[in-house]
Scaffold this active site. Sequence first.
Site, PDB file in Angstrom:
ATOM      1  N   PHE A 119       1.190  -1.007  -0.029  1.00 54.64           N
ATOM      2  CA  PHE A 119      -0.065  -0.263   0.386  1.00 54.64           C
ATOM      3  C   PHE A 119       0.508   0.743   0.088  1.00 54.64           C
ATOM      4  O   PHE A 119       1.547   1.776   0.940  1.00 54.64           O
ATOM      5  CB  PHE A 119      -1.007   0.095   0.915  1.00 54.64           C
ATOM      6  CG  PHE A 119      -1.160  -1.201   1.379  1.00 54.64           C
ATOM      7  CD1 PHE A 119      -2.390  -2.137   0.619  1.00 54.64           C
ATOM      8  CD2 PHE A 119      -1.402  -2.280   2.679  1.00 54.64           C
ATOM      9  CE1 PHE A 119      -2.477  -3.206   0.302  1.00 54.64           C
ATOM     10  CE2 PHE A 119      -1.548  -3.507   3.098  1.00 54.64           C
ATOM     11  CZ  PHE A 119      -2.255  -3.909   1.848  1.00 54.64           C
TER      12      PHE A 119
ATOM     13  N   ASP B 196       1.901   4.570   1.015  1.00 55.01           N
ATOM     14  CA  ASP B 196       1.571   5.286   1.608  1.00 55.01           C
ATOM     15  C   ASP B 196       3.342   6.437   1.565  1.00 55.01           C
ATOM     16  O   ASP B 196       3.538   6.402   0.806  1.00 55.01           O
ATOM     17  CB  ASP B 196       1.208   4.719   2.963  1.00 55.01           C
ATOM     18  CG  ASP B 196       1.935   3.870   3.642  1.00 55.01           C
ATOM     19  OD1 ASP B 196       3.477   4.086   2.721  1.00 55.01           O
ATOM     20  OD2 ASP B 196       2.513   3.974   5.059  1.00 55.01           O
TER      21      ASP B 196
ATOM     22  N   ASP C 234       4.364  -6.013   3.732  1.00 58.40           N
ATOM     23  CA  ASP C 234       3.776  -4.758   3.805  1.00 58.40           C
ATOM     24  C   ASP C 234       3.292  -4.024   5.457  1.00 58.40           C
ATOM     25  O   ASP C 234       4.004  -2.870   5.790  1.00 58.40           O
ATOM     26  CB  ASP C 234       2.723  -4.073   3.082  1.00 58.40           C
ATOM     27  CG  ASP C 234       1.958  -2.706   3.331  1.00 58.40           C
ATOM     28  OD1 ASP C 234       2.569  -1.549   2.781  1.00 58.40           O
ATOM     29  OD2 ASP C 234       1.762  -2.564   4.060  1.00 58.40           O
TER      30      ASP C 234
HETATM   31  N1  LIG Z   1       1.328   0.580   3.686  1.00 61.58           N
HETATM   32  C1  LIG Z   1       0.759   1.038   4.914  1.00 61.58           C
HETATM   33  N2  LIG Z   1       0.107   1.919   5.439  1.00 61.58           N
HETATM   34  C2  LIG Z   1      -0.697   1.924   6.119  1.00 61.58           C
HETATM   35  C3  LIG Z   1      -0.918   1.064   6.853  1.00 61.58           C
HETATM   36  C4  LIG Z   1      -1.819   1.632   7.843  1.00 61.58           C
HETATM   37  C5  LIG Z   1      -2.971   0.817   9.070  1.00 61.58           C
HETATM   38  N3  LIG Z   1      -2.811  -0.663   8.506  1.00 61.58           N
HETATM   39  C6  LIG Z   1      -3.384  -1.344   9.492  1.00 61.58           C
HETATM   40  C7  LIG Z   1      -3.827  -2.645   9.417  1.00 61.58           C
HETATM   41  C8  LIG Z   1      -3.549  -3.723  10.470  1.00 61.58           C
HETATM   42  C9  LIG Z   1      -2.267  -3.683  11.475  1.00 61.58           C
HETATM   43  O1  LIG Z   1      -2.756  -3.602  12.630  1.00 61.58           O
HETATM   44  C10 LIG Z   1      -2.838  -1.504  10.915  1.00 61.58           C
HETATM   45  O2  LIG Z   1      -3.400  -0.612  11.897  1.00 61.58           O
HETATM   46  C11 LIG Z   1      -1.822   3.067   8.080  1.00 61.58           C
HETATM   47  N4  LIG Z   1      -1.159   3.021   7.342  1.00 61.58           N
HETATM   48  C12 LIG Z   1      -0.903   4.508   5.865  1.00 61.58           C
HETATM   49  O3  LIG Z   1       0.598   5.191   7.142  1.00 61.58           O
HETATM   50  C13 LIG Z   1       0.108   6.575   7.387  1.00 61.58           C
HETATM   51  C14 LIG Z   1      -0.196   6.608   8.625  1.00 61.58           C
HETATM   52  O4  LIG Z   1       1.277   7.066   9.361  1.00 61.58           O
HETATM   53  P1  LIG Z   1       0.799   7.829  10.561  1.00 61.58           P
HETATM   54  O5  LIG Z   1       1.060   8.836  10.506  1.00 61.58           O
HETATM   55  O6  LIG Z   1       2.027   7.088  11.792  1.00 61.58           O
HETATM   56  O7  LIG Z   1       0.055   7.498  11.339  1.00 61.58           O
HETATM   57  C15 LIG Z   1      -0.745   6.812   6.403  1.00 61.58           C
HETATM   58  O8  LIG Z   1      -0.565   6.886   4.863  1.00 61.58           O
HETATM   59  C16 LIG Z   1      -2.028   5.765   6.291  1.00 61.58           C
HETATM   60  O9  LIG Z   1      -2.814   5.342   5.200  1.00 61.58           O
HETATM   61  C17 LIG Z   1      -0.763  -0.387   6.543  1.00 61.58           C
HETATM   62  O10 LIG Z   1      -1.222  -1.411   7.245  1.00 61.58           O
HETATM   63  N5  LIG Z   1       0.499  -0.387   5.435  1.00 61.58           N
END
Ligand SMILES: Nc1nc2c(c(CN[C@H]3C=C[C@H](O)[C@@H]3O)cn2[C@@H]2O[C@H](COP(=O)(O)O)[C@@H](O)[C@H]2O)c(=O)[nH]1
Length: 306
Positions: A213, A215, A283
């Site tokens: 994903f 991000d 990821d």
């Molecule tokens: N590649 C990727 N990006 C992810 C996630 C997740 C949450 N996934 C959930 C699924 C199961 C787990 O237990 C996680 O809780 C959020 N994001 C991204 O991160 C950024 C926020 O960061 P910060 O500013 O620190 O809050 C924002 O762009 C957000 O869209 C992921 O898994 N993969």
Amino acid sequence: MEAVRATSAWVASHSSHVTVDSSGIEKVAERMKDSIPKVEWDFEGIHYFDDGPLTVQYLFVLDALNFCFWPDKEMTYDHLAAGLKEALQNDKSAFDADRLQKYTGPELRKLLKWPRPLPLEEERVRLMHEVGFELERSFDGKASKLVESCEKSAAKLVALITSHFPGFRDHTVYKGHQIFLYKRAQIFAADLWGAFKGQGYGEFNDIESVTMFADYIVPAVLQQLGVLKFSPSLADMIESNREISSGSEEEVELRACSVHAVEEIRELIRRKSGKQVLSVELDLWLWAFGVQCASLQHHRTLSIYY
Ligand SMILES: Nc1nc2c(c(CN[C@H]3C=C[C@H](O)[C@@H]3O)cn2[C@@H]2O[C@H](COP(=O)(O)O)[C@@H](O)[C@H]2O)c(=O)[nH]1
């Protein structure tokens, strides 16, 4: 998701500011070929889960709003996930399709117990309305119906979401080519898979088709691991927290090269050990590593897509 894979590979081979480093890929694949550190979905213990359709509704609303946390250091993904969970526990009809269409900015803040405007608040409210409207129009108001109609295919789910909900159409034009990243649509499929442990609403026969994903956390982790290399001007923009505009070459390269790099790591692990690793698993490990690393410097783009 073939389009995400193919167009990300195209960006990586025409990139001007970001390079995917093969020795970095080799190092990470070598480190992970025997076992990928297993990160449990919801390792933070912040998500709503009741094993039923309301969890699907919750995850869909969560991923509709799962973008752009950095402008307010204290408003993180964890706050959003936990805030929506508490709202739902207090009022089981909080995410009914008719209610979703009526939220105002101040009401959303109240729901999340947030004392000031949220980053991109108007966009968040607009996207909640869009989700409520289209769920009501096409899926009896239920995200669970949307998922059921995909017959256990994550690829179908992503295609259906992006065709019905414009806010999930995470794409751009780069050097004249249309590039697809579909971060929030794909993460919704992965969240279902993780939350329901591959069963029921989380059962997908093609979960391997989901990419990472794109991000702002994972690109920074890949750079720390030596997998991505940045041009001096891009490195300087990131280090000095200068905003990188959405759709710029730099921004598209950061995201697409991350997708491509994770696919390369996965392929190399397969060749080295014969193991089929999922991009979703890679990821989650990379992301969990990134959010626990306080000094991580990530790029700053105002976007509704991530
Ligand atoms: N590649 C990727 N990006 C992810 C996630 C997740 C949450 N996934 C959930 C699924 C199961 C787990 O237990 C996680 O809780 C959020 N994001 C991204 O991160 C950024 C926020 O960061 P910060 O500013 O620190 O809050 C924002 O762009 C957000 O869209 C992921 O898994 N993969």
